[in-house]
Write an enzyme that holds these catalytic residues in place. Structure first.
Site, short mmCIF file in Angstrom:
data_model
loop_
_atom_site.label_atom_id
_atom_site.label_comp_id
_atom_site.label_asym_id
_atom_site.label_seq_id
_atom_site.Cartn_x
_atom_site.Cartn_y
_atom_site.Cartn_z
N ARG A 116 117.19 86.00 2.69
CA ARG A 116 118.32 85.23 3.22
C ARG A 116 118.98 85.91 4.40
O ARG A 116 119.29 85.29 5.41
CB ARG A 116 119.35 85.01 2.12
CG ARG A 116 118.97 83.87 1.23
CD ARG A 116 119.91 83.66 0.08
NE ARG A 116 119.45 82.49 -0.65
CZ ARG A 116 118.37 82.49 -1.42
NH1 ARG A 116 117.67 83.60 -1.59
NH2 ARG A 116 117.98 81.38 -2.03
N LYS A 128 106.73 106.21 5.88
CA LYS A 128 105.95 107.43 5.70
C LYS A 128 106.00 108.32 6.94
O LYS A 128 105.73 109.50 6.88
CB LYS A 128 104.48 107.09 5.42
CG LYS A 128 104.23 106.51 4.05
CD LYS A 128 102.77 106.13 3.88
CE LYS A 128 102.43 104.90 4.73
NZ LYS A 128 101.03 104.47 4.65
N HIS A 139 128.05 95.30 2.70
CA HIS A 139 127.27 94.16 3.18
C HIS A 139 128.29 93.25 3.86
O HIS A 139 128.61 92.17 3.38
CB HIS A 139 126.58 93.47 2.00
CG HIS A 139 125.55 92.47 2.40
ND1 HIS A 139 125.45 91.96 3.68
CD2 HIS A 139 124.56 91.86 1.69
CE1 HIS A 139 124.45 91.10 3.72
NE2 HIS A 139 123.90 91.02 2.54
#
Lengths: 309, 309, 309
Positions: A59, A87, A136
């Site tokens: 979303r 990595k 957020h």
């Protein structure tokens, strides 16, 4: 107003705490325009927006992409390379690379502080699409916008924030956002094991957010105007039986809502805590909330990257 | 004609069975325009197309993306999140999310009926990019377009549909498509273990599609006008030796084609059943077929999302 | 000049050896325009560029994507399907598919010669974004551009190419590129196990590139004008202790650079061989180099796909 508009220009969006009530209200007014406007203006046609999601989030990623595209911007996405990046090279070098390619970076990252770190490194605006367990900010903006445009006000209401208050970054972000307004009361409803982190609770206490702690939604359902529900994930419980025993207290059922006038918000995606039967109740506000995700992010991108007027 | 054009507007494309001969012929005429036109019209510049592929399919995904982009639309892609979506929220919620972001959804899904289910949930048009084992309507449209524009007709021809008729959704879709026309004969050529499913065969019988069952392409090669070849995957055979013994009967070689005037179609990608030596025979129509995938999907998107005229 | 410009039109970019000094200098002049220009021209608005990366490479993929998007082109990306493509159809069929969809293909592949093979199959231009262990022509173009625009010349300078000369395709490509110019000397600095491949060394000898072999950067640091550093990967050493013992000889530290006026280039991403402390030295040219990746690739795409003037 002109002053506020300028304060948004080229700005990082790291935590909802960095924004004033006036700035948020300006954002909401700008959002209104994009909600009603059929045809989007082509204000960002010279811009490139990069989405860098080190944790999947459909979303948030797609709503930012659609918002940028609708304003005429181009979008580049880091997803195909995320596994090799994790990595490989340092996060700092990855951000520096994106700074060279894009005019704005939308970042999602599992680590606390990743967005702030990126913003310090990068001269281009960085938007935190969720990092760590507390922040957020654009979800909190959307949550408050939905309350405001559904109930006509944010102040003076009674809120219940329900479910996993420990790991849900959307719950913490909404609570931080509410400190910018004057809620009548905020009920924190969660099992003890998933209670709000002490440091978040302390911070909210310091700014005198009126809060009460509960262990079941039943205790407060008759008084609340806004129910903010978050996912409860089985994996958070050491004992699966405890999960089974407890989860009922944090599920919003249709019959529970029959006693309530509250609107129900949920950041989505949902699990068992929000059954489909609720979708057709007058309480359900989360579908509208999800659809407003694009216009709110259009307004946000436009304030940050568009020409200040 | 104007009536047909209107019948395409905002339409779902779930099964080829939902379209009339007239509607398909209109699509083919519109496709002709995009085949010959150098410069694509910018008819979809306000639109966003979402590709949601829960099963990988390079050709279908990219040909829809290119078709949309060439018409000026923007494209968003769910791919980076598919693996976490499969573990996470419900398919219904995912579709509802996309409905909020896009003007049209192209869906590929392993489950039978997924596209129909999505179309019922979603007010925006849904195009089935392949679901389950029977339906891949835009491939069937492309197959018939290729026959029509290569041989000048679809009626009155002899077809051989060859290979894995049980699991190949393109084979079933083509057979369903042929029921809208008047083929002279359709030869079903497959090993017994990969014969057409009974329910598909019954359905075709009911509409009196003229069919004959064969176990080797050699039996019919001299009579056919169109060979439709599908992949035979080793994994479909319980016994690897049986695969080795049988596969020769479903391979189209250059020497086999020396006895034949038939054009060869293949949905691609191919495996051993279609050796490279065939590419340079006059029979090979599958390369042209693949290249027509973009203009056909441009015509389709334009009929569904463009302004009806 | 007009002649050179025409020689770039619709051209494949497989190896730096295929380009003349004049052609490279034209590219560099075109790059200058895109470095200084604020607003990119919309010269490729009718074009589609496909990125097909069979090996991840964030910088190369994104810098080509951004370059194409800034010129108004559309970009399609094969990444979501690469893993199934590697198991599935032939490389030749994949390239043929992309030829049908795009106006130009940017390819990265682990196999030596993959880009040449693709270019032979495909009528559309193919750009080698790195294949095998020797060729990465657009990186070499960027390297020389950076030298030229930082030091004012490419000829007459002393170069040290340092690190893994065996597996690094950027090292070989730069050496090939230098054969088009007149460097005063090229020092090859690597552990014996990672020395330049014999066939590459022979080829450079044949065109009389002045070269000397060294086993430590200390030996040459005082004489060089340009240090080209590549990653040394632990996995290349059979014995981890050997890695620990040797790596120090191929690390460029700040204190080492105090004795040197050389500029430092690095293709990035970096590992331990290039510590962050170097970023703020006057020697560091690799950040500028990375940022010039987009304008150089804009110039390249524009020369190949734009209208010849």
């Amino acid at each position: 107003m002109a002053k506020n508009r300028a304060s948004w220009s080229k700005r990082d969006v790291i935590s909802i705490l960095d924004f004033s009530r006036e700035e948020l209200e300006l954002l909401f007014e700008e959002t209104d325009k994009f909600v009603t406007q059929e045809k989007a203006p082509n204000t960002l046609s010279e811009k490139i927006v990069a989405t860098a999601f080190f944790e999947p989030s459909t979303r948030t990623r797609l709503s930012f992409s659609v918002a940028a595209l609708r304003l005429g911007a181009k979008v580049i996405d880091l997803s195909p390379d995320v596994s090799s990046l994790l990595k490989g090279e340092s996060f700092a070098d990855t951000i520096s690379m994106l700074e060279g390619y894009a005019d704005l970076i939308v970042l999602r990252h599992p680590s606390e502080g990743a967005a702030l770190f990126a913003a310090e490194l990068c001269e281009k605006p960085v938007i935190n699409g969720g990092d760590g367990s507390q922040h957020h900010p654009t979800q909190a903006m959307l949550d408050l916008y939905t309350v405001s445009r559904t109930l006509g006000q944010i102040d003076g209401l009674v809120y219940a924030v329900v479910g996993d208050l420990k790991y849900s970054r959307t719950a913490s972000s909404l609570l931080y956002a509410l400190t910018k307004f004057k809620p009548k009361m905020v009920h924190l409803v969660s099992p003890e094991a998933l209670a709000l982190r002490k440091e978040v609770y302390q911070r909210l206490k310091e700014v005198s957010l009126p809060m009460e702690v509960h262990s079941s939604i039943e205790e407060v359902i008759s008084q609340v105007d806004v129910i903010y529900l978050t996912r409860i994930q089985k994996e958070r419980f050491a004992d699966p039986d405890e999960y089974k025993r407890l989860k009922g207290s944090y599920v919003i059922t249709k019959s529970l809502l029959e006693k309530s006038h509250a609107i129900v918000l949920h950041p989505l995606p949902r699990l068992e805590e929000l059954p489909y039967e609720v979708d057709r109740t007058p309480n359900a506000a989360y579908i509208k909330q999800a659809h407003w995700g694009v216009p709110l992010r259009m307004a946000l991108l436009n304030l940050i990257l568009g020409d200040s007027q």
